[in-house]
Write a protein that holds these residues in place. Sequence first.
Motif, PDB file in Angstrom:
ATOM      1  N   ASP A  58       0.893  -1.221  -0.069  1.00  0.00           N
ATOM      2  CA  ASP A  58       0.024  -0.068   0.006  1.00  0.00           C
ATOM      3  C   ASP A  58       0.797   1.261   0.030  1.00  0.00           C
ATOM      4  O   ASP A  58       0.536   2.169  -0.756  1.00  0.00           O
ATOM      5  CB  ASP A  58      -0.915  -0.036   1.177  1.00  0.00           C
ATOM      6  N   MET A 119      -6.779   4.247  -9.558  1.00  0.00           N
ATOM      7  CA  MET A 119      -8.245   4.756  -8.808  1.00  0.00           C
ATOM      8  C   MET A 119      -9.247   3.613  -9.122  1.00  0.00           C
ATOM      9  O   MET A 119     -10.014   3.227  -8.302  1.00  0.00           O
ATOM     10  CB  MET A 119      -8.438   5.881  -9.384  1.00  0.00           C
ATOM     11  N   ASP A 122      -8.978   1.136  -6.178  1.00  0.00           N
ATOM     12  CA  ASP A 122      -8.873   1.533  -4.874  1.00  0.00           C
ATOM     13  C   ASP A 122      -9.337   2.849  -4.568  1.00  0.00           C
ATOM     14  O   ASP A 122      -9.419   3.830  -4.902  1.00  0.00           O
ATOM     15  CB  ASP A 122      -7.091   1.655  -4.561  1.00  0.00           C
ATOM     16  N   SER A 123     -10.636   2.634  -3.542  1.00  0.00           N
ATOM     17  CA  SER A 123     -11.520   3.615  -2.997  1.00  0.00           C
ATOM     18  C   SER A 123     -10.567   4.683  -2.428  1.00  0.00           C
ATOM     19  O   SER A 123     -11.106   5.826  -2.631  1.00  0.00           O
ATOM     20  CB  SER A 123     -12.554   3.048  -2.249  1.00  0.00           C
ATOM     21  N   HIS A 124      -9.755   4.460  -1.639  1.00  0.00           N
ATOM     22  CA  HIS A 124      -8.847   5.209  -0.821  1.00  0.00           C
ATOM     23  C   HIS A 124      -8.231   6.391  -2.053  1.00  0.00           C
ATOM     24  O   HIS A 124      -8.227   7.451  -1.660  1.00  0.00           O
ATOM     25  CB  HIS A 124      -7.752   4.749   0.055  1.00  0.00           C
ATOM     26  N   ARG A 126      -9.168   6.855  -4.962  1.00  0.00           N
ATOM     27  CA  ARG A 126     -10.272   7.570  -5.480  1.00  0.00           C
ATOM     28  C   ARG A 126     -10.697   9.253  -4.684  1.00  0.00           C
ATOM     29  O   ARG A 126     -10.773  10.139  -5.188  1.00  0.00           O
ATOM     30  CB  ARG A 126     -11.453   7.007  -5.685  1.00  0.00           C
ATOM     31  N   GLU A 127     -10.488   8.725  -3.484  1.00  0.00           N
ATOM     32  CA  GLU A 127     -10.884   9.756  -2.492  1.00  0.00           C
ATOM     33  C   GLU A 127      -9.994  10.993  -2.390  1.00  0.00           C
ATOM     34  O   GLU A 127     -10.158  12.033  -2.618  1.00  0.00           O
ATOM     35  CB  GLU A 127     -11.208   9.374  -0.924  1.00  0.00           C
ATOM     36  N   SER A 130     -10.200  12.669  -5.559  1.00  0.00           N
ATOM     37  CA  SER A 130     -11.441  13.670  -5.590  1.00  0.00           C
ATOM     38  C   SER A 130     -11.163  14.799  -4.832  1.00  0.00           C
ATOM     39  O   SER A 130     -11.345  16.113  -5.105  1.00  0.00           O
ATOM     40  CB  SER A 130     -12.452  13.090  -4.855  1.00  0.00           C
TER      41      SER A 130
END
Length: 186
Positions: A58, A119, A122-124, A126-127, A130
């Motif tokens: 990560d 992205m 991985d949702s993190h 994407r955040e 954003s």
Amino acid sequence: MENAYKRKKQPELIRRALIEQAARITLEEGLSKVTFQAVADAVGVTKGGVMHHFSTKDALILAVFDDAVAKFEAEVDEAMRQDPVAYGAFTRAYINATISLSEKGQVEMNHQATLYVLMLGDSHLRELWSEWFYARLARHQDTDDAEDLCLARLAADGIWLSDFSGIQNFNKAALYQRLIALTQPR
């Protein structure tokens, strides 16, 4: 063969190579193929050498993401500096950094491609993207807040995804010109 113990250590060069090879593997083979061993093999170091720089996968992926964001941002900033028209300058720069007009028939390895692929999985991340994007929109609210400009940015993302997916049944150069036209002051 050079003795590794006597070789001059260059940690920043190694770290840069690890990030670049992890990005290449992500684009060519997918995020699941980014392992410490794969990156180590690509760079020519040991798995422990990768772990010296990144304690977890990560952490490595976040470094690849941060590097790609920094490169994308630098490209956008440079394009904006060269743009004599303030209205839509961020959007034009975003479009130019997103859409490749090369005729190779494949998505080139670039920072925008790396960002999208990371992205998607991985949702993190994407955040984080954003947050970056909304901060840029807030910074350029006076010049890039129009609906047409939003449409142009979203279309640029769609064109990139079509390219990445191998869908090329359109004239990309003509679509690019239409998007740039949307960014001009009326």
